[in-house]
Design an enzyme around this catalytic site. Structure first.
Site, mmCIF file in Angstrom:
data_model
loop_
_atom_site.group_PDB
_atom_site.id
_atom_site.type_symbol
_atom_site.label_atom_id
_atom_site.label_comp_id
_atom_site.label_asym_id
_atom_site.label_seq_id
_atom_site.Cartn_x
_atom_site.Cartn_y
_atom_site.Cartn_z
ATOM 1 N N LYS A 10 -3.484 10.907 -19.046
ATOM 2 C CA LYS A 10 -3.529 12.199 -19.722
ATOM 3 C C LYS A 10 -2.629 12.160 -20.969
ATOM 4 C CE LYS A 10 -4.421 14.646 -15.362
ATOM 5 N NZ LYS A 10 -3.897 15.676 -14.409
ATOM 6 N N TYR A 50 -13.299 19.214 -15.722
ATOM 7 C CA TYR A 50 -12.603 19.980 -14.684
ATOM 8 C C TYR A 50 -13.395 21.221 -14.245
ATOM 9 C CZ TYR A 50 -8.226 17.288 -14.758
ATOM 10 O OH TYR A 50 -7.263 16.298 -14.618
ATOM 11 N N PHE A 58 -4.712 28.273 -12.585
ATOM 12 C CA PHE A 58 -4.064 27.357 -13.530
ATOM 13 C C PHE A 58 -5.043 26.695 -14.488
ATOM 14 C CE2 PHE A 58 -4.834 24.945 -9.571
ATOM 15 C CZ PHE A 58 -5.572 23.862 -10.048
ATOM 16 N N ARG A 109 -6.276 6.639 -5.782
ATOM 17 C CA ARG A 109 -5.515 7.880 -5.566
ATOM 18 C C ARG A 109 -4.161 7.573 -4.923
ATOM 19 N NH1 ARG A 109 -7.653 13.047 -7.090
ATOM 20 N NH2 ARG A 109 -6.771 13.917 -5.178
ATOM 21 N N THR A 115 -0.930 15.010 -6.101
ATOM 22 C CA THR A 115 -1.144 15.865 -7.273
ATOM 23 C C THR A 115 0.197 16.386 -7.802
ATOM 24 O OG1 THR A 115 -3.287 16.519 -6.385
ATOM 25 C CG2 THR A 115 -2.344 17.931 -8.098
ATOM 26 N N ARG A 126 2.805 8.730 -10.168
ATOM 27 C CA ARG A 126 3.378 10.075 -10.355
ATOM 28 C C ARG A 126 4.771 10.162 -9.741
ATOM 29 N NH1 ARG A 126 -2.273 13.033 -8.713
ATOM 30 N NH2 ARG A 126 -3.193 13.268 -10.795
ATOM 31 N N ASN A 136 1.364 15.666 -14.883
ATOM 32 C CA ASN A 136 1.386 14.571 -13.903
ATOM 33 C C ASN A 136 0.737 13.273 -14.408
ATOM 34 O OD1 ASN A 136 -1.226 15.444 -13.713
ATOM 35 N ND2 ASN A 136 -1.168 15.956 -11.537
ATOM 36 N N HIS A 139 -5.090 10.845 -14.043
ATOM 37 C CA HIS A 139 -6.195 11.400 -13.261
ATOM 38 C C HIS A 139 -6.902 10.275 -12.534
ATOM 39 C CE1 HIS A 139 -9.992 13.387 -12.228
ATOM 40 N NE2 HIS A 139 -10.573 12.296 -12.691
ATOM 41 N N GLU A 150 -18.032 11.354 -13.348
ATOM 42 C CA GLU A 150 -17.007 11.292 -14.397
ATOM 43 C C GLU A 150 -17.223 10.077 -15.309
ATOM 44 O OE1 GLU A 150 -13.709 13.611 -11.611
ATOM 45 O OE2 GLU A 150 -13.361 11.519 -12.127
HETATM 46 P P1 IDP Z 1 -5.735 15.723 -8.831
HETATM 47 O O1 IDP Z 1 -5.504 15.441 -10.286
HETATM 48 O O2 IDP Z 1 -4.639 15.149 -7.975
HETATM 49 O O3 IDP Z 1 -7.106 15.322 -8.353
HETATM 50 P P2 IDP Z 1 -6.711 18.471 -8.794
HETATM 51 O O4 IDP Z 1 -6.547 19.406 -7.653
HETATM 52 O O5 IDP Z 1 -8.060 17.887 -9.032
HETATM 53 O O6 IDP Z 1 -5.607 17.305 -8.609
HETATM 54 O O7 IDP Z 1 -6.210 19.224 -10.089
HETATM 55 C C1 IDP Z 1 -6.446 18.684 -11.363
HETATM 56 C C2 IDP Z 1 -5.186 18.784 -12.187
HETATM 57 O O8 IDP Z 1 -4.867 20.155 -12.362
HETATM 58 C C3 IDP Z 1 -3.944 18.177 -11.547
HETATM 59 O O9 IDP Z 1 -3.834 16.778 -11.759
HETATM 60 C C4 IDP Z 1 -2.848 18.933 -12.230
HETATM 61 O O10 IDP Z 1 -2.575 18.403 -13.533
HETATM 62 C C5 IDP Z 1 -3.460 20.305 -12.394
HETATM 63 N N1 IDP Z 1 -3.066 21.201 -11.294
HETATM 64 C C6 IDP Z 1 -3.484 21.141 -10.015
HETATM 65 N N2 IDP Z 1 -2.914 22.109 -9.278
HETATM 66 C C7 IDP Z 1 -2.113 22.781 -10.125
HETATM 67 C C8 IDP Z 1 -1.222 23.911 -9.956
HETATM 68 O O11 IDP Z 1 -1.064 24.462 -8.873
HETATM 69 N N3 IDP Z 1 -0.568 24.324 -11.078
HETATM 70 C C9 IDP Z 1 -0.704 23.722 -12.289
HETATM 71 N N4 IDP Z 1 -1.517 22.668 -12.487
HETATM 72 C C10 IDP Z 1 -2.210 22.196 -11.416
HETATM 73 MG MG MG Z 2 -8.981 16.071 -8.939
#
Ligand code: IDP
Ligand code: MG
Length: 172
Positions: A10, A50, A58, A109, A115, A126, A136, A139, A150
């Protein structure tokens, strides 16, 4: 077809110079790099990437994060009187990658970590390099099905497939 996943660094990870760290961990593990490109995705492209999260509170912050980036000066044109016009624009820079290997979606992962970086163990990307969930740095696809979706979104012209010489040293 062998299992593939979509891994992305990212904008914060690109800006912080962590692209090599991400690549190193996938290479060290034995996964195979099939595609790699520094991309400047549009807001619409990231909203598509997304789209499953569009109802989340968020979501707007996530898209702002993913479209953040350095100010890039684009040379637009040289006009008739030789005045140079520059356009300054904030440009998100994402490093888009496809990795292949046995179990690469799930294992990818694991290499990334949770996450929420604070909940990620040291040794994960991470866990080692990030603190906030909204910063973070990387992805990774969450299923084989979303990986293929994707990959098609980020590499619409397709991805090379090739057999490595080293496969016989990594797989029994
Ligand atoms: P992932 O990246 O671990 O698959 P996802 O649930 O798919 O997690 O969420 C996508 C991205 O959205 C996360 O990597 C993170 O940057 C952001 N995100 C997820 N949950 C939150 C939150 O509760 N607050 C702010 N950003 C979030
Ligand atoms: Mg995800």
């Amino acid at each position: 077809m062998a299992e593939r996943t979509y891994i992305m660094v990212k904008p914060d990870g690109v800006d912080r110079g962590l692209v090599g760290e991400v690549i190193k961990r996938f290479e060290n593990k034995g996964f195979q790099l099939l595609a790699l490109e520094l991309q400047k995705p549009s807001r619409e492209h990231l909203e598509k990437h997304y789209s499953d999260l569009s109802a989340k509170p968020f979501f707007a912050g996530l898209i702002n994060y993913m479209t953040s980036g350095p100010v890039v000066r684009n040379l637009l044109m040289i006009t008739y009187d030789n005045a140079i016009q520059l356009r300054k624009k904030q440009t998100p820079l994402e490093v888009a990658m496809v990795w292949q290997g046995k179990g690469v979606v799930k294992a990818g992962r694991v290499l990334l970590g949770e996450t929420n970086p604070l909940a990620s163990l040291p040794g994960t990307i991470r866990g080692d390099f990030a603190i906030d969930v909204g910063r973070n740095i990387c992805h990774g696809s969450d299923s084989v099905e979303s990986a293929e979706k994707e990959i098609a979104l980020w590499f619409p012209n397709g991805v090379l497939s090739h057999k490595r010489v080293t496969d016989s040293l990594i797989y029994e």
